[in-house]
Enzyme design. Structure first.
Site, PDB file in Angstrom:
ATOM      1  N   ALA A   1      -2.262   6.989  -0.503  1.00  0.00           N
ATOM      2  CA  ALA A   1      -1.778   6.852   0.761  1.00  0.00           C
ATOM      3  C   ALA A   1      -1.458   5.499   1.244  1.00  0.00           C
ATOM      4  O   ALA A   1      -2.052   4.588   0.408  1.00  0.00           O
ATOM      5  CB  ALA A   1      -2.858   7.575   1.870  1.00  0.00           C
TER       6      ALA A   1
ATOM      7  N   GLU B   1      -2.473  13.420  -5.983  1.00  0.00           N
ATOM      8  CA  GLU B   1      -2.751  14.487  -5.258  1.00  0.00           C
ATOM      9  C   GLU B   1      -1.159  15.354  -5.168  1.00  0.00           C
ATOM     10  O   GLU B   1      -1.037  16.465  -5.158  1.00  0.00           O
ATOM     11  CB  GLU B   1      -3.179  14.473  -3.855  1.00  0.00           C
ATOM     12  CG  GLU B   1      -4.783  14.167  -3.706  1.00  0.00           C
ATOM     13  CD  GLU B   1      -5.266  13.834  -2.559  1.00  0.00           C
ATOM     14  OE1 GLU B   1      -5.131  12.616  -1.974  1.00  0.00           O
ATOM     15  OE2 GLU B   1      -6.326  14.640  -2.064  1.00  0.00           O
TER      16      GLU B   1
ATOM     17  N   GLU C   1     -10.522   7.197  -3.977  1.00  0.00           N
ATOM     18  CA  GLU C   1     -10.787   7.024  -2.690  1.00  0.00           C
ATOM     19  C   GLU C   1     -12.349   6.784  -2.503  1.00  0.00           C
ATOM     20  O   GLU C   1     -12.628   6.111  -1.246  1.00  0.00           O
ATOM     21  CB  GLU C   1     -10.620   8.587  -1.889  1.00  0.00           C
ATOM     22  CG  GLU C   1      -9.190   8.938  -1.595  1.00  0.00           C
ATOM     23  CD  GLU C   1      -8.321   9.366  -3.040  1.00  0.00           C
ATOM     24  OE1 GLU C   1      -8.828   9.458  -4.060  1.00  0.00           O
ATOM     25  OE2 GLU C   1      -7.336  10.103  -2.823  1.00  0.00           O
TER      26      GLU C   1
ATOM     27  N   GLY D   1      -3.762   9.909  -3.178  1.00  0.00           N
ATOM     28  CA  GLY D   1      -2.608  10.628  -2.591  1.00  0.00           C
ATOM     29  C   GLY D   1      -1.545  10.885  -3.578  1.00  0.00           C
ATOM     30  O   GLY D   1      -0.703  11.800  -3.779  1.00  0.00           O
TER      31      GLY D   1
HETATM   32  C1  HSC Z   1      -5.937   7.722  -0.160  1.00  0.00           C
HETATM   33  O1  HSC Z   1      -4.648   8.241  -1.009  1.00  0.00           O
HETATM   34  C2  HSC Z   1      -6.225   8.976   0.336  1.00  0.00           C
HETATM   35  C3  HSC Z   1      -5.622  10.401   0.059  1.00  0.00           C
HETATM   36  O2  HSC Z   1      -6.556  11.176  -0.570  1.00  0.00           O
HETATM   37  C4  HSC Z   1      -4.782  11.011   1.063  1.00  0.00           C
HETATM   38  C5  HSC Z   1      -5.296  11.112   2.342  1.00  0.00           C
HETATM   39  C6  HSC Z   1      -4.546  12.246   3.197  1.00  0.00           C
HETATM   40  C7  HSC Z   1      -5.209  12.379   4.498  1.00  0.00           C
HETATM   41  C8  HSC Z   1      -4.721  13.634   5.033  1.00  0.00           C
HETATM   42  C9  HSC Z   1      -5.329  13.806   6.317  1.00  0.00           C
HETATM   43  C10 HSC Z   1      -5.586  15.216   6.929  1.00  0.00           C
HETATM   44  N1  HSC Z   1      -1.550   1.203   0.951  1.00  0.00           N
HETATM   45  O3  HSC Z   1      -3.811  -4.418  -5.803  1.00  0.00           O
HETATM   46  P1  HSC Z   1      -2.586  -5.198  -5.602  1.00  0.00           P
HETATM   47  C11 HSC Z   1      -0.841  -3.332  -1.532  1.00  0.00           C
HETATM   48  S1  HSC Z   1      -6.458   6.606  -0.334  1.00  0.00           S
HETATM   49  C12 HSC Z   1      -1.338   0.056   1.281  1.00  0.00           C
HETATM   50  O4  HSC Z   1      -2.562  -6.695  -5.633  1.00  0.00           O
HETATM   51  P2  HSC Z   1      -2.304  -4.534  -8.454  1.00  0.00           P
HETATM   52  C13 HSC Z   1      -1.909  -4.501  -1.523  1.00  0.00           C
HETATM   53  O5  HSC Z   1      -2.649  -4.573  -0.358  1.00  0.00           O
HETATM   54  C14 HSC Z   1      -5.750   5.481  -1.359  1.00  0.00           C
HETATM   55  N2  HSC Z   1      -1.031  -1.028   0.681  1.00  0.00           N
HETATM   56  O6  HSC Z   1      -1.786  -4.910  -7.176  1.00  0.00           O
HETATM   57  C15 HSC Z   1      -1.092  -5.683  -1.939  1.00  0.00           C
HETATM   58  O7  HSC Z   1      -0.337  -6.122  -0.732  1.00  0.00           O
HETATM   59  P3  HSC Z   1      -0.135  -7.608  -0.687  1.00  0.00           P
HETATM   60  C16 HSC Z   1      -5.866   5.616  -2.847  1.00  0.00           C
HETATM   61  C17 HSC Z   1      -1.415  -1.133  -0.615  1.00  0.00           C
HETATM   62  O8  HSC Z   1      -1.029  -4.565  -9.228  1.00  0.00           O
HETATM   63  C18 HSC Z   1       0.177  -4.984  -3.076  1.00  0.00           C
HETATM   64  O9  HSC Z   1      -0.061  -3.551  -2.593  1.00  0.00           O
HETATM   65  N3  HSC Z   1      -5.477   4.607  -3.579  1.00  0.00           N
HETATM   66  C19 HSC Z   1      -2.117  -0.035  -1.258  1.00  0.00           C
HETATM   67  O10 HSC Z   1      -3.378  -5.603  -8.868  1.00  0.00           O
HETATM   68  C20 HSC Z   1      -0.157  -4.897  -4.469  1.00  0.00           C
HETATM   69  O11 HSC Z   1      -1.835  -4.814  -4.462  1.00  0.00           O
HETATM   70  C21 HSC Z   1      -5.908   3.548  -3.812  1.00  0.00           C
HETATM   71  O12 HSC Z   1      -7.170   3.355  -3.459  1.00  0.00           O
HETATM   72  C22 HSC Z   1      -2.387   1.269  -0.488  1.00  0.00           C
HETATM   73  N4  HSC Z   1      -2.910   2.166  -0.909  1.00  0.00           N
HETATM   74  O13 HSC Z   1      -2.756  -3.197  -8.459  1.00  0.00           O
HETATM   75  C23 HSC Z   1      -5.182   2.733  -4.720  1.00  0.00           C
HETATM   76  N5  HSC Z   1      -2.496  -0.346  -2.570  1.00  0.00           N
HETATM   77  O14 HSC Z   1       0.747  -8.099  -1.721  1.00  0.00           O
HETATM   78  C24 HSC Z   1      -5.317   1.243  -3.973  1.00  0.00           C
HETATM   79  C25 HSC Z   1      -1.886  -1.460  -2.856  1.00  0.00           C
HETATM   80  O15 HSC Z   1       0.610  -7.694   0.438  1.00  0.00           O
HETATM   81  N6  HSC Z   1      -4.481   0.361  -4.776  1.00  0.00           N
HETATM   82  N7  HSC Z   1      -1.303  -1.838  -1.477  1.00  0.00           N
HETATM   83  O16 HSC Z   1      -1.397  -8.286  -0.810  1.00  0.00           O
HETATM   84  C26 HSC Z   1      -4.743  -0.215  -6.156  1.00  0.00           C
HETATM   85  O17 HSC Z   1      -5.810   0.182  -6.504  1.00  0.00           O
HETATM   86  C27 HSC Z   1      -4.039  -1.391  -6.511  1.00  0.00           C
HETATM   87  O18 HSC Z   1      -3.355  -2.073  -5.652  1.00  0.00           O
HETATM   88  C28 HSC Z   1      -3.052  -0.967  -7.730  1.00  0.00           C
HETATM   89  C29 HSC Z   1      -2.018  -1.904  -8.067  1.00  0.00           C
HETATM   90  C30 HSC Z   1      -3.699  -0.457  -8.917  1.00  0.00           C
HETATM   91  C31 HSC Z   1      -2.170   0.179  -7.384  1.00  0.00           C
END
Ligand code: HSC
Ligand code: NAD
Length: 699
Positions: free
Chosen positions: A68, A111, A131, A108
């Site tokens: 997400a 998912e 998450e 997400g």
């Molecule tokens: C989720 O998915 C919840 C779900 O269950 C859905 C819920 C639905 C709700 C429904 C309600 C009814 N978003 O880390 P990096 C940016 S929760 C926005 O340096 P890397 C980051 O800030 C999410 N931005 O790169 C950075 O920006 P900057 C679950 C995001 O290559 C840039 O991307 N997913 C973002 O070392 C580069 O990031 C996670 O927790 C995001 N989700 O690693 C994954 N993810 O350049 C979180 C990254 O401006 N992300 N950014 O500073 C990671 O673990 C790492 O970023 C990667 C890449 C492994 C993807």
């Protein structure tokens, strides 16, 4: 391939024969922003309407959907299809939907992939539901679908750790249907289209993960399985809400029909999402990434090419620092003052590797072969950077930097691992202060994530940028700070220590003070920590004069954990600590002899007196521009000192309490107790008055 059609600003539709390709392009990580959801939703309906016989969902750029869009959480987002509508459109599509995965399918993103009928990936792809690390649980059906695909034990492990699993592991566990041979995106596209054509030709079933129950059947009604799992993670997850909530969702997946399980997931997700822990953890996610950015250093600043690293001193820190570099394949020359110290230091490094369960015997040899030991600093001549890790003594460090200046090649980066000394003074003895910087690793240096880099007044842009880049390369969390005694972390720690000592003199016990911090979420308090480090560091029997509690304890044969007696008494077998009446009496006698009246100190007072001076000092650090931004201070404390991430860090925590409240308490303690660390920071005062925040303050 047909013309492409834009479905939204980040999603387009293409056609390859009978197969429609729904392609996401939302850099940097293809997060599920509102326009991605809208595009995916429209893509499903339009692909079906166009007469396509199958659909491939694939992403441009470096990764499949990584989750997400975290920046949308809690914000105002334009109305668009919800994730569940997207998922239903995929799952209920009348033609096969194939997710084609490269990079990381996370949260997400995974998912969404779980709602395809089949999943195809490149070998380097990774999968996870991380998450939990944001204080959340997968809120888009992941808690119900993952166990149905991989089974309950694996889902428990993946969801409570957030671990990313490889394609091979994912395929073995049933998460992925086919892993192609190459890693290229074009190859993935072609193979996914081929898989889609096969699904059509062979009339493969449209598998809906939600309908499968075979993999969860074993765990149904098996309370023991969940109880055992809870026990196995209790120590690691102490204080965190999200791991337990994830487990409850998986229990629901095992015991309830799919839609009932989804309701449990939805309720618990919202509870976490609106709670303070996830708020802190999501804040922290961005804080850690912000710390990488140094405003006055251009992105394209040339870096020093670090092919070989020199380390001076193979003691506690030097050996651990060396391990970081050889772990990523960078050869190290490590220099000691004599052969015996060198052998001892290298012996410890080897033992550390041999003890580690994640290093095979072959890897131990491989890593050790990257380390060259020497007793001559002249062997640093071909190193691209040298890190000094000798005793904490300014005169010694200056002598050494003069020598390094003569020996090291022009342009080599010269770093000191000092914990508190003036990096500018160290740099001043060289002919190249622009090459000098502090790189403050934490002990044990091969384990602790934090790298507190200390920028000298004259450190060049290239040296600053290289230090940050090399930190990333060795997998540290790096923060750049300025020069002042103790830098950010230790400077704030001194303030906490000063109040802890004071409260002992007023009648609080070591156990009482430690337990307040432990219950707050720290792994241990200051007195347990002192016992662990050894009470006799820097203590000499000949000069000891019963003038501090520590001296008195040492004089009474209390050296800490190493001899089983310190502030606590330790069980020789289990190392469990028990508060010791003798220690309490020694402290009391000493305090009374110094004229301190004894009283009950409440837990609330202990908490405030330990942590508010740290907040105050953090604000002074910001005022002096020692830290670039408030959130950097939080990154230092979470990674270097065990501040519980679910409380965000001292700056975030202070904001969550309210700065006005903190200011009023500091003013009152300043009046009753006095001491420089209680002098109110003008910045803190003005932020409190203006309704500003420490965590967002940038200097
Ligand atoms: C989720 O998915 C919840 C779900 O269950 C859905 C819920 C639905 C709700 C429904 C309600 C009814 N978003 O880390 P990096 C940016 S929760 C926005 O340096 P890397 C980051 O800030 C999410 N931005 O790169 C950075 O920006 P900057 C679950 C995001 O290559 C840039 O991307 N997913 C973002 O070392 C580069 O990031 C996670 O927790 C995001 N989700 O690693 C994954 N993810 O350049 C979180 C990254 O401006 N992300 N950014 O500073 C990671 O673990 C790492 O970023 C990667 C890449 C492994 C993807
Ligand atoms: P240590 O005493 O364990 O190791 C220092 C090593 O330096 C010893 O092996 C010693 O033989 C060697 N040495 C001394 N003079 C030398 C010389 N002239 N040439 C070559 N080798 C020499 O100390 P440590 O705990 O590793 O600390 C090293 C530095 O790291 C200090 O500046 C300290 O403040 C800093 N530091 C320590 C910690 C910690 O927790 N121990 C944490 C962060 C930073």
């Amino acid at each position: 391939m047909s013309e492409s059609m834009e479905l939204s600003q980040s999603v387009r539709l293409e056609r390859d024969g009978d197969v429609a390709l729904v392609i996401v392009n939302n850099p940097p990580v293809n997060a599920l922003s509102w326009h991605v959801r809208q595009g995916l939703f429209d893509g499903m309906t339009q692909a079906v309407e166009s007469g396509a016989k199958a659909i491939v969902v694939i992403c441009d750029g470096r990764t499949f959907i990584a989750g997400a869009d975290i920046s949308e959480f809690g914000g105002n987002v334009p109305k668009a299809a919800g994730l569940q509508e997207v998922q239903a459109a995929m799952e209920d599509a009348p033609i096969p939907v194939i997710a084609a995965i490269h990079g990381t399918a996370l949260g997400g993103g995974l998912e969404v992939a779980l709602c395809a009928h089949y999943r195809v990936s490149v070998p380097s792809a990774r999968f996870g539901l991380p998450e939990v690390n944001l204080g959340l649980l997968p809120g888009a059906g992941g808690t119900q679908r993952l166990p149905r695909l991989v089974g309950v034990p694996k889902a428990l492990e993946m969801m409570t750790t957030g671990r990313h699993v490889s394609s091979a592991e994912a395929q073995a566990g049933g998460l992925v249907d086919e892993v192609i041979s190459g890693d290229g995106l074009e190859e993935l596209k072609a193979e996914a289209v081929a898989f889609a054509n096969k699904a059509v030709a062979e009339d493969l079933p449209l598998v809906r993960v939600r309908d499968r129950d075979d993999k969860v059947a074993e765990a149904k009604g098996n309370d023991q399985l969940f109880a055992d799992f809870r026990k196995s993670i209790a120590r690691k997850t102490r204080g965190f809400l999200a791991p337990e909530y994830n487990i409850q969702c998986i229990e629901a997946a095992a015991n309830l029909p799919f839609d009932e399980g989804l309701k449990v997931e939805g309720k618990l997700f919202m509870e976490l999402m609106t709670g303070p822990q996830s708020g802190a953890q999501r804040y922290y996610f961005f804080a850690e990434r912000a710390a990488n950015k140094i405003p006055d250093i251009a992105k394209d600043t040339p870096l020093i090419d670090v092919q070989k690293v020199g380390i001076l001193g193979a003691g506690t820190m030097g050996g651990g620092i060396a391990m970081n570099f050889v772990n990523v394949g960078i050869p190290v020359t490590i220099v000691e003052r004599d052969q015996a110290s060198l052998d001892k230091g290298l012996g410890v490094v080897r033992k550390n590797y041999e003890r580690s369960r994640s290093t095979t015997a072959e890897q131990v040899e491989e890593r050790m072969s990257l380390i060259t030991g020497s007793i001559s600093k002249h062997d640093f001549a071909d190193c691209d950077m040298v890190i000094e890790a000798v005793f904490e003594d300014m005169e010694l460090k200056k002598t050494i930097f003069k020598e390094l200046d003569e020996i090291c090649k022009p342009g080599a980066l010269l770093a000191s691992n000092t914990s508190a000394l003036d990096v500018n003074e160290i740099a001043s003895v060289t002919s190249r202060p622009e090459s000098v910087i502090g790189m403050h690793f934490f002990s044990p240096a091969n384990v602790m994530k934090l790298l507190e880099n200390v920028r000298g007044d004259k450190s060049s842009d290239s040296v600053v940028a290289t230090t940050m880049a090399i930190g990333k390369k060795i997998k540290k969390v790096s923060v750049m700070v300025g020069v002042c005694p103790g830098f950010v972390g230790n400077r704030m720690l001194f303030m906490r220590g000063a109040e802890a000592e004071r409260m002992l003199m007023e009648g609080a016990t070591p156990a009482q003070i430690d337990s307040v911090l432990y219950n707050f979420g720290f792994p241990m308090g200051p007195f347990s920590m002192s016992d662990l480090a050894g009470l006799d560091i820097g203590w000499k029997q000949e000069t000891s004069s019963s003038s501090t509690i520590r001296e008195i304890l040492c004089e009474n044969g209390r050296r800490g954990q190493k001899n089983g007696r310190g502030y606590y008494t330790y069980d020789p077998d289990t190392r469990a600590a028990t508060p010791d009446h003798e220690v309490e009496q020694l402290i009391k006698d000493f305090a009374v002899s110094k004229g301190h009246e004894q009283r009950e100190v409440t837990e609330q007072e202990i908490l405030e007196r330990l942590l508010y001076p740290m907040v105050n000092e953090g604000a002074k650090i910001l005022e002096e521009k020692i830290a670039i931004r408030g959130s950097d201070i939080d990154v230092v404390w979470v990674n270097g000192y065990g501040w519980p991430v679910y409380r965000g860090g001292p700056m975030h925590w202070a904001d969550s309490i309210g700065l006005a409240e903190i200011v009023s308490k500091i003013e009152s303690y300043n009046e009753s107790l006095g001491g420089k660390h209680w002098d109110l920071s003008p910045l803190l005062k003005s932020l409190a008055e203006s309704g500003g925040q420490l965590q967002t303050h940038a200097s």
